[in-house]
Design a protein around this motif. Sequence first.
Motif, PDB file in Angstrom:
ATOM      1  N   VAL A  54       0.863  -1.190   0.000  1.00  0.00           N
ATOM      2  CA  VAL A  54       0.000   0.000   0.000  1.00  0.00           C
ATOM      3  C   VAL A  54       0.896   1.236   0.000  1.00  0.00           C
ATOM      4  N   GLU A  55       0.558   2.199  -0.847  1.00  0.00           N
ATOM      5  CA  GLU A  55       1.333   3.445  -0.909  1.00  0.00           C
ATOM      6  C   GLU A  55       0.718   4.512  -0.008  1.00  0.00           C
ATOM      7  N   PRO A  56       1.541   5.394   0.584  1.00  0.00           N
ATOM      8  CA  PRO A  56       2.982   5.575   0.365  1.00  0.00           C
ATOM      9  C   PRO A  56       3.883   4.715   1.259  1.00  0.00           C
ATOM     10  N   LEU A  57       3.292   3.865   2.111  1.00  0.00           N
ATOM     11  CA  LEU A  57       4.111   3.092   3.043  1.00  0.00           C
ATOM     12  C   LEU A  57       5.106   2.182   2.315  1.00  0.00           C
TER      13      LEU A  57
ATOM     14  N   ALA B 183       8.055   4.263   1.216  1.00  0.00           N
ATOM     15  CA  ALA B 183       8.673   5.163   2.193  1.00  0.00           C
ATOM     16  C   ALA B 183      10.119   4.752   2.441  1.00  0.00           C
TER      17      ALA B 183
END
Lengths: 202, 202
Positions: free
Chosen positions: A175-178, A181
């Motif tokens: 899942v973005e932005p994780l 990161a």
Amino acid sequence: MRRVKSISGKSPGRRPGRHNTKAIIVAAAQTLFATSGYDRTSLRHIAKLADVDPALIAHYFGTKQKLFVESMLPLYEGPKLLPDVLKGDSQFIGERLAGLFVMMTGDPQRLKLVTGMMRSISSEQQAADIAREFMQQSIMRIVEAYVPGPNKKLQANLVASQLMGVFMTRYIMKVEPLASATTEELVAYLAPRLQAHFEPLK
Amino acid sequence: MRRVKSISGKSPGRRPGRHNTKAIIVAAAQTLFATSGYDRTSLRHIAKLADVDPALIAHYFGTKQKLFVESMLPLYEGPKLLPDVLKGDSQFIGERLAGLFVMMTGDPQRLKLVTGMMRSISSEQQAADIAREFMQQSIMRIVEAYVPGPNKKLQANLVASQLMGVFMTRYIMKVEPLASATTEELVAYLAPRLQAHFEPLK
């Protein structure tokens, strides 16, 4: 002088011995458990990849379950460091714990192992049982001494939940932005959230 | 007078029509996706369980992916309630969010769906892609308006991580005492941890 090891675990100029054969079997098991999961990996598959007789694996490791535990040993490095991570200045437990998470997932080989284990846990009951035992014995017992009460075991479960959830979101669901990161961003954001678990309940 | 529906989705005294056939197909899909996962479930399997022609499924739903999304619709109830959960008194967001988690997992049918989805996510890339899309579009966009900055998207990811991790630990790995905790205990312990996500970064 330090001995240099090749990828196969063999030291140059030394004939493959018992130790090396075991290391090669473990490496083959790690690869297959990580890519095919626990259920779909048989001792026969591992023997084939390691180029040894299946009976030799049974001789060295006994059961598939025992070989699985053995192949996950690099993951014990995290719990081994946990006491040091937890016992320092209590204001920065979150930061040190986030750092440990980054360290454990930063090494590609270890990341592959954790990813494989998480996949197996989710889809296979036996792998979930082994992982639960590991978590309850090796992780929870250490963490529960540092979280606020009255139910310290439950609190410790929630710390583990946060870390496991971050692993799922970042490395499995991506899942973005994780997922993208940097480790610095991850530590900066995760540390205060982890720290909250070690502060008194309101 | 309210119409009473049977398990098959048929209203008494009414001949099975287009609507009921669709409902039966969705119920069959839910059962198979939850028990066998996304990859191992084919439209043919679903057709067999629903006792319909596979072509009818293709006609109604198009692809397996679209049927999967349709069969997961009960899970949209959570995101639909999210705005109300988040917009109230900001001191109790954690408590309301923990309550929503309990509500979403308290219904056995929905719990089966979430468990099946989590298993598929972990072991199958396509299911992970669908779930990520759902999470980014339906959950993150709502949550990110309520968490502290500067990177609100990343903060929102961490809220979702905590909840996903609790789901994994409680329902898939069944780590104790979280697995056996009552819903009251769960809310009491989870709420402050969730609340921390909505308070300013230190």
